[in-house]
Write an enzyme that holds these catalytic residues in place. Sequence first.
Site, PDB file in Angstrom:
ATOM      1  N   HIS A 149      31.879 -22.752 -30.159  1.00 41.80           N
ATOM      2  CA  HIS A 149      30.921 -22.238 -28.788  1.00 41.80           C
ATOM      3  C   HIS A 149      31.329 -20.650 -28.317  1.00 41.80           C
ATOM      4  CE1 HIS A 149      30.734 -26.683 -28.278  1.00 41.80           C
ATOM      5  NE2 HIS A 149      29.632 -26.547 -27.345  1.00 41.80           N
ATOM      6  N   LYS A 153      33.576 -20.158 -23.070  1.00 47.64           N
ATOM      7  CA  LYS A 153      33.708 -22.048 -22.873  1.00 47.64           C
ATOM      8  C   LYS A 153      35.197 -22.177 -22.646  1.00 47.64           C
ATOM      9  CE  LYS A 153      32.562 -26.274 -24.561  1.00 47.64           C
ATOM     10  NZ  LYS A 153      31.964 -26.921 -23.285  1.00 47.64           N
TER      11      LYS A 153
HETATM   12  P1  NAD Z   1      28.987 -21.121 -16.348  1.00 44.18           P
HETATM   13  O1  NAD Z   1      30.227 -20.758 -16.256  1.00 44.18           O
HETATM   14  O2  NAD Z   1      27.651 -20.103 -16.671  1.00 44.18           O
HETATM   15  O3  NAD Z   1      28.357 -21.766 -14.809  1.00 44.18           O
HETATM   16  C1  NAD Z   1      29.333 -22.445 -14.069  1.00 44.18           C
HETATM   17  C2  NAD Z   1      28.914 -22.284 -12.775  1.00 44.18           C
HETATM   18  O4  NAD Z   1      29.766 -23.226 -11.848  1.00 44.18           O
HETATM   19  C3  NAD Z   1      29.028 -20.920 -12.156  1.00 44.18           C
HETATM   20  O5  NAD Z   1      27.907 -20.815 -11.616  1.00 44.18           O
HETATM   21  C4  NAD Z   1      30.118 -21.294 -11.346  1.00 44.18           C
HETATM   22  O6  NAD Z   1      30.112 -20.172 -10.079  1.00 44.18           O
HETATM   23  C5  NAD Z   1      29.847 -22.749 -10.629  1.00 44.18           C
HETATM   24  N1  NAD Z   1      31.167 -23.375 -10.172  1.00 44.18           N
HETATM   25  C6  NAD Z   1      32.314 -23.175 -10.528  1.00 44.18           C
HETATM   26  N2  NAD Z   1      33.268 -23.867  -9.609  1.00 44.18           N
HETATM   27  C7  NAD Z   1      32.472 -24.300  -8.708  1.00 44.18           C
HETATM   28  C8  NAD Z   1      32.781 -25.136  -7.604  1.00 44.18           C
HETATM   29  N3  NAD Z   1      34.040 -25.286  -7.187  1.00 44.18           N
HETATM   30  N4  NAD Z   1      31.793 -25.414  -6.863  1.00 44.18           N
HETATM   31  C9  NAD Z   1      30.349 -25.110  -7.028  1.00 44.18           C
HETATM   32  N5  NAD Z   1      30.064 -24.464  -8.207  1.00 44.18           N
HETATM   33  C10 NAD Z   1      31.074 -23.936  -8.914  1.00 44.18           C
HETATM   34  O7  NAD Z   1      28.723 -22.437 -17.379  1.00 44.18           O
HETATM   35  P2  NAD Z   1      27.614 -23.021 -18.007  1.00 44.18           P
HETATM   36  O8  NAD Z   1      27.544 -22.727 -19.417  1.00 44.18           O
HETATM   37  O9  NAD Z   1      26.421 -23.120 -17.144  1.00 44.18           O
HETATM   38  O10 NAD Z   1      28.289 -24.482 -18.306  1.00 44.18           O
HETATM   39  C11 NAD Z   1      28.566 -25.241 -17.080  1.00 44.18           C
HETATM   40  C12 NAD Z   1      29.135 -26.565 -17.491  1.00 44.18           C
HETATM   41  O11 NAD Z   1      28.278 -27.461 -17.994  1.00 44.18           O
HETATM   42  C13 NAD Z   1      30.408 -26.622 -18.405  1.00 44.18           C
HETATM   43  O12 NAD Z   1      31.490 -27.683 -18.129  1.00 44.18           O
HETATM   44  C14 NAD Z   1      29.737 -26.875 -19.646  1.00 44.18           C
HETATM   45  O13 NAD Z   1      30.893 -27.147 -20.638  1.00 44.18           O
HETATM   46  C15 NAD Z   1      28.858 -27.625 -19.552  1.00 44.18           C
HETATM   47  N6  NAD Z   1      27.955 -27.929 -20.455  1.00 44.18           N
HETATM   48  C16 NAD Z   1      27.372 -29.169 -20.672  1.00 44.18           C
HETATM   49  C17 NAD Z   1      26.316 -29.483 -21.315  1.00 44.18           C
HETATM   50  C18 NAD Z   1      25.630 -30.706 -21.472  1.00 44.18           C
HETATM   51  O14 NAD Z   1      24.429 -31.033 -22.192  1.00 44.18           O
HETATM   52  N7  NAD Z   1      26.312 -31.931 -21.020  1.00 44.18           N
HETATM   53  C19 NAD Z   1      25.473 -28.392 -21.958  1.00 44.18           C
HETATM   54  C20 NAD Z   1      25.783 -26.970 -21.728  1.00 44.18           C
HETATM   55  C21 NAD Z   1      26.928 -26.688 -20.976  1.00 44.18           C
END
Ligand code: NAD
Length: 241
Positions: A149, A153
């Site tokens: 990744h 991440k």
């Molecule tokens: P990212 O870091 O770009 O975004 C995370 C967001 O969460 C940020 O905007 C941050 O401000 C917000 N955030 C953090 N703490 C918070 C809080 N206390 N309250 C509200 N918002 C908060 O990450 P990303 O790439 O968008 O991924 C987000 C999550 O999704 C990660 O856990 C990632 O592993 C997961 N993910 C899952 C899948 C899936 O298919 N299940 C796919 C991609 C990513």
Amino acid sequence: MNNTPTRLLIHGASGRMGQALLRLAAEDSLLQVVAAVVRKPPAQRVVDGIPHFAASELAGVPAFDVAIDFSLPEGFDPVLALCAERGAGFVSGTTGISERQQAALTAAATRIPLVWATNFSLGVAVLAELVERAALALPGWDCDIVESHHVHKKDAPSGTALTLGEAAQHGGADPRYASLRAGDIIGEHFVQFTGLGERVELVHRATNRDIFARGALHVAGQLVRRAPGQYRVRDLVAPPA
Ligand code: NAD
């Protein structure tokens, strides 16, 4: 047929996944984003017609049918609690959640319909089935899962790698994990079964994170009419004809 749009709350809206969700939801007339929640107080209160709220203002968001959460484990509890309180559906792709948070999901599922999944892509759902079949057919072979990744991440091994590992365990294998963090890789999962003098290799490569956002939006639309319970992505995606 009910054409009333599903009212969505997008939690983690400023992140990579949050932005993809907002963009793709805007293209679907059966979905209406009524609130976007970002971690810190937003610079703009309304963006493209969507009211934005800080995480600290969660209690004040308008009525919604389903919340979609792609944030971080520290953001997970309040939005799950809000859904349980308001009787709304909950879809979360946030990875790295703790056992306590898993137990909170199980408890909330007695009151609301919800899906928590480490991966919302159809390809990974198929890969998990193939891994389980390979493990069953190849008893005694080594099983290694290598996931790659982007450098941002935080959790490792990835939630998807752990899901694939569970599938391998169901088939009787004892998987080992390795993680690579490099550049801007969206997500690669490579599962290798090694016997004496031969190898079987199964791989999934995500080249666009829209696959996860589309899957989550689809699941959210399906969840509205469901009874309380914890569903899998597979339960809500019709198999291809
Ligand atoms: P990212 O870091 O770009 O975004 C995370 C967001 O969460 C940020 O905007 C941050 O401000 C917000 N955030 C953090 N703490 C918070 C809080 N206390 N309250 C509200 N918002 C908060 O990450 P990303 O790439 O968008 O991924 C987000 C999550 O999704 C990660 O856990 C990632 O592993 C997961 N993910 C899952 C899948 C899936 O298919 N299940 C796919 C991609 C990513």
